[in-house]
Design an enzyme around this catalytic site. Structure first.
Site, PDB file in Angstrom:
ATOM      1  N   LYS A   1       0.845  -1.204   0.000  1.00 44.69           N
ATOM      2  CA  LYS A   1       0.000   0.000   0.000  1.00 44.69           C
ATOM      3  C   LYS A   1       0.877   1.250   0.000  1.00 44.69           C
ATOM      4  O   LYS A   1       0.644   2.192  -0.763  1.00 44.69           O
ATOM      5  CB  LYS A   1      -0.937  -0.003   1.221  1.00 44.69           C
ATOM      6  CG  LYS A   1      -2.055  -1.034   1.105  1.00 44.69           C
ATOM      7  CD  LYS A   1      -2.891  -1.150   2.379  1.00 44.69           C
ATOM      8  CE  LYS A   1      -3.882  -2.310   2.239  1.00 44.69           C
ATOM      9  NZ  LYS A   1      -4.738  -2.525   3.427  1.00 44.69           N
TER      10      LYS A   1
ATOM     11  N   GLN B   1      -5.140  -1.290   9.542  1.00 43.35           N
ATOM     12  CA  GLN B   1      -4.965  -2.617   8.955  1.00 43.35           C
ATOM     13  C   GLN B   1      -5.521  -3.685   9.895  1.00 43.35           C
ATOM     14  O   GLN B   1      -5.258  -3.668  11.097  1.00 43.35           O
ATOM     15  CB  GLN B   1      -3.467  -2.862   8.684  1.00 43.35           C
ATOM     16  CG  GLN B   1      -3.159  -4.123   7.914  1.00 43.35           C
ATOM     17  CD  GLN B   1      -3.693  -4.127   6.488  1.00 43.35           C
ATOM     18  OE1 GLN B   1      -3.825  -3.086   5.859  1.00 43.35           O
ATOM     19  NE2 GLN B   1      -4.017  -5.300   5.988  1.00 43.35           N
TER      20      GLN B   1
ATOM     21  N   ASP C   1     -11.363   2.566   3.615  1.00 45.14           N
ATOM     22  CA  ASP C   1     -11.626   1.121   3.635  1.00 45.14           C
ATOM     23  C   ASP C   1     -13.127   0.817   3.653  1.00 45.14           C
ATOM     24  O   ASP C   1     -13.540  -0.319   3.430  1.00 45.14           O
ATOM     25  CB  ASP C   1     -10.993   0.485   4.882  1.00 45.14           C
ATOM     26  CG  ASP C   1      -9.743  -0.319   4.565  1.00 45.14           C
ATOM     27  OD1 ASP C   1      -9.565  -0.697   3.399  1.00 45.14           O
ATOM     28  OD2 ASP C   1      -8.965  -0.567   5.505  1.00 45.14           O
TER      29      ASP C   1
END
Ligand code: GUN
Length: 294
Positions: free
Chosen positions: A54, A98, A121
């Protein structure tokens, strides 16, 4: 019959080229590059690899990357304090935590602490609810990638029998919502489904996100179906080295399916490319700019 390979790596490369052009336009308008902050807690090796990818992709497309790595014994309070700081930081447009988080952390509370306007997200309850309500929302990147790949094989998903194997909040549930939005007939099958193979055999579009290496066999696939394999599982190779396989037994499935995503090189690269797109969208929305043309 040999299935058409849906090349996620190539498609992601095309998206990233457009992201880079749009990032430059947005940077000129903002006087700073769009920024993505990634928070990782603990040392999960798979997470560390995703976060590296990422960060690299963010920088390669001309955006600012803010990586925050916290030790596994970080307190809930310290994690929430970091999220609050990043929420308030005007140079951060997108913010993700994450997953998975270490056992001692309340993941739901952490995800709900992210500013919904920076929630690239799409895991904040507000965005989950907006997606389920058919309202504009940040949508999780992996399901977005699945839909884009499925549309490479089908001009329209309307009326297709779509079966989603797996009901996670990261993939299965939001993917089912997106497929409904595309007017597919959607079944979610999971570990408690009585006859998973029979459920899979009904699918014109089979999306598998169950996290078990080569779980879906060739005989479970309807001839000519499109198969989207979300799994990335590290297994021991014949040469003793590790290799990656999906949740679908590819060598069997490719003989039956009409189209299939490879692992690696299918859904994985699309996930990161669409995270970058979501970050551009967040930057534009926060600054009142026109949405990115990606
Ligand atoms: N862990 C596995 N996939 C994802 C993802 O898409 N986002 C985050 N934040 N964590 C993950």
């Amino acid at each position: 019959m040999t299935a058409r390979i849906l090349d996620g790596k190539a498609m992601a490369g095309e998206i990233r080229a457009k992201v880079a052009a749009e990032a430059a336009r947005i940077a000129a308008a903002l006087g700073r590059p769009p920024g993505l902050a990634v928070v990782m807690v603990g040392e999960n090796p798979a997470s560390a690899s995703y976060v590296r990818h990422k960060t690299r992709s963010t920088l390669e497309t001309g955006m600012a990357s803010f990586e925050h790595r916290l030790p596994a014994d970080t307190s809930q309070q310290d994690l929430l304090a970091l999220i609050a700081r990043l929420n308030a930081d005007p140079t951060v447009d997108g913010l993700l935590v994450q997953l998975p988080l270490p056992a001692g952390i309340d993941s739901s509370e952490a995800l709900a602490a992210v500013d919904p306007a920076k929630d690239v997200d799409g895991f904040h309850p507000l965005n989950v609810g907006r997606l389920a309500s058919g309202l504009p929302a940040f949508v999780p990147c992996t399901p977005l990638g699945c839909i884009a790949l499925a549309k490479k094989a089908h001009a329209s998903l309307a009326g297709l029998e779509a079966v989603v194997l797996g009901r996670s909040r990261i993939v299965g549930k939001p993917l089912a919502q997106l497929l409904l939005g595309e007017n597919a007939t959607v079944t979610i099958a999971h570990s408690k489904t009585r006859d998973i193979a029979a459920a899979c055999r009904r699918a014109d579009l089979l999306c598998v996100a169950i996290g078990k290496p080569e779980f879906v066999r060739g005989g479970w696939i309807k001839p000519g179906a499109t198969v989207i394999d979300v799994g990335i599982n590290r297994v021991a190779g014949a040469d003793g080295k590790g290799r990656f396989v999906g949740d679908v037994a590819f060598a069997e499935a490719v003989e039956v399916a009409g189209a299939i995503t490879p692992v690696p090189g299918g859904v994985g690269p699309m996930t990161i490319a669409l995270l970058l797109v979501n970050t551009l969208s967040a930057a534009c929305a926060r600054a009142g700019l026109k949405a990115p043309a990606v």
